[in-house]
Design a protein around this motif. Sequence first.
Motif, short mmCIF file in Angstrom:
data_model
loop_
_atom_site.label_atom_id
_atom_site.label_comp_id
_atom_site.label_asym_id
_atom_site.label_seq_id
_atom_site.Cartn_x
_atom_site.Cartn_y
_atom_site.Cartn_z
N ARG A 1 26.29 45.53 6.18
CA ARG A 1 27.30 44.55 5.79
C ARG A 1 26.62 43.29 5.24
N SER A 2 27.28 42.59 4.39
CA SER A 2 26.76 41.32 3.90
C SER A 2 27.91 40.31 3.86
N THR A 3 27.87 39.35 4.72
CA THR A 3 28.88 38.30 4.75
C THR A 3 28.19 36.97 4.49
N SER A 4 28.77 36.17 3.62
CA SER A 4 28.17 34.90 3.23
C SER A 4 28.89 33.75 3.90
N VAL A 5 28.14 32.82 4.45
CA VAL A 5 28.70 31.63 5.07
C VAL A 5 28.00 30.42 4.44
N GLN A 6 28.77 29.50 3.89
CA GLN A 6 28.17 28.29 3.35
C GLN A 6 27.96 27.30 4.48
N LEU A 7 26.69 27.01 4.75
CA LEU A 7 26.37 26.13 5.87
C LEU A 7 26.50 24.67 5.50
N SER A 8 26.07 24.32 4.30
CA SER A 8 26.00 22.91 3.95
C SER A 8 26.06 22.74 2.46
N GLN A 9 26.61 21.62 2.04
CA GLN A 9 26.64 21.29 0.62
C GLN A 9 26.21 19.84 0.46
N GLY A 10 25.28 19.61 -0.47
CA GLY A 10 24.80 18.26 -0.70
C GLY A 10 23.61 17.87 0.15
N GLN B 1 15.39 29.60 -3.05
CA GLN B 1 14.68 29.75 -1.79
C GLN B 1 15.43 30.74 -0.92
N ILE B 2 14.74 31.76 -0.38
CA ILE B 2 15.35 32.69 0.57
C ILE B 2 14.36 32.96 1.70
N VAL B 3 14.90 33.32 2.86
CA VAL B 3 14.06 33.61 4.01
C VAL B 3 14.81 34.58 4.92
N PHE B 4 14.07 35.55 5.50
CA PHE B 4 14.62 36.51 6.46
C PHE B 4 14.54 35.94 7.87
N SER B 5 15.49 36.33 8.71
CA SER B 5 15.36 36.06 10.14
C SER B 5 14.31 37.00 10.72
N ALA B 6 13.74 36.64 11.86
CA ALA B 6 12.67 37.43 12.46
C ALA B 6 13.13 38.83 12.84
N ASP B 7 14.41 38.99 13.19
CA ASP B 7 14.91 40.31 13.54
C ASP B 7 15.36 41.11 12.32
N GLY B 8 15.27 40.50 11.13
CA GLY B 8 15.62 41.19 9.90
C GLY B 8 17.10 41.39 9.67
N LYS B 9 17.95 40.77 10.49
CA LYS B 9 19.39 40.98 10.38
C LYS B 9 20.09 39.99 9.45
N ARG B 10 19.40 38.90 9.11
CA ARG B 10 20.04 37.86 8.30
C ARG B 10 19.08 37.34 7.24
N ILE B 11 19.68 36.82 6.17
CA ILE B 11 18.94 36.14 5.12
C ILE B 11 19.61 34.80 4.88
N ALA B 12 18.81 33.77 4.72
CA ALA B 12 19.33 32.45 4.36
C ALA B 12 18.74 32.05 3.02
N GLY B 13 19.49 31.23 2.28
CA GLY B 13 19.00 30.79 0.98
C GLY B 13 19.63 29.49 0.56
N GLN B 14 19.00 28.84 -0.42
CA GLN B 14 19.51 27.60 -0.98
C GLN B 14 19.49 27.69 -2.49
N ASN B 15 20.56 27.19 -3.12
CA ASN B 15 20.62 27.24 -4.57
C ASN B 15 20.36 25.87 -5.19
N GLN B 16 20.43 25.83 -6.52
CA GLN B 16 20.12 24.59 -7.23
C GLN B 16 21.14 23.48 -6.97
N ASP B 17 22.34 23.87 -6.56
CA ASP B 17 23.38 22.89 -6.26
C ASP B 17 23.29 22.38 -4.83
N LYS B 18 22.18 22.67 -4.17
CA LYS B 18 21.93 22.21 -2.80
C LYS B 18 22.89 22.84 -1.79
N GLU B 19 23.40 24.02 -2.12
CA GLU B 19 24.23 24.77 -1.18
C GLU B 19 23.34 25.70 -0.37
#
Length: 317
Positions: free
Chosen positions: A172-181, A144-162
Amino acid sequence: MRKPTINSKFLTSLFITLLVGIAYIEPENVLNFIKSASAKQELQANQSKKLEVDEHNLVAFSPDGNYLAILDEMGAVTVRDVATGQARWSHNDPSNDAVTALSFSPGGKTLASVGKSEINLWNVESGQGRGSIPLSNKSSALVQIVFSADGKRIAGQNQDKEIFLWNIEGGRSTSVQLSQGIAANQLTFSPDSKFLVGSTGGQNSRVLFWDAKTARLNKELATNDAISDIAISADSKVLAWSGQSGELKLFDVGSGKVKRVIKTNEDLSGLAFSTTNSLVATGSKGNDPKVQLWNPDTGELIFSRQTEGMSAVTELF
């Protein structure tokens, strides 16, 4: 209070769903592509594990409705012109990975496709690459992936629920893990791009708000219902969620307080606000699936119609 008028463009878009049956787009061959892409597919994510990909992630309309992106039978990402049905361009993943999700940017100029090792960005008009975002966890596919309305960010979720948040501003592309589980059934950004919002599944679902800049959890709303969909008004002031109980609840985003509860008596499966915030649309499934329009201020039912072929509504936009 004066009854709001129904915007015909918005009403037409309500009937374009990502599952067979509710689409008023010609020519017919375009519908065939939607139908074939809507079936759940098993993709070989790697040699040791098969990945079942949800149909929502493999079909995407551009925001203006002019283009349709699908994953074809050979695993290539294909962008088609909706008016003619002709393929504009088609590419395999640069690393020959299985593609697991597709998403257009809000301006419709960029298409993101997710492979095993990276998110690839494509120019929608030309099909030329616009760069890529490397994935830190290559053993768990993004679904699952989704863009922010201003197009500056992308969020996503993987199979491990991260759940991850990428900043793509300025190349630039910087990744931040918001949540696990925490498995999010839906991920969306608020229209003002200030928050990433996700809802958990099951009974006693929750809605979580993360600050889109700092990635910190800002607030959490709890319910005793199983949430089927969430939507945020265009002014980012009202959160709506539909529950499997048939209730449509509207919350003030600032205070988190309930503004209104609408008992629809339907098996709700889809939800969307109009661009003017004057209407909330709900879609349902079950034995009598419908698309309905509600006045969010009064709770009044404005419009109700059964779906074509009694097909379940899976998404409204």
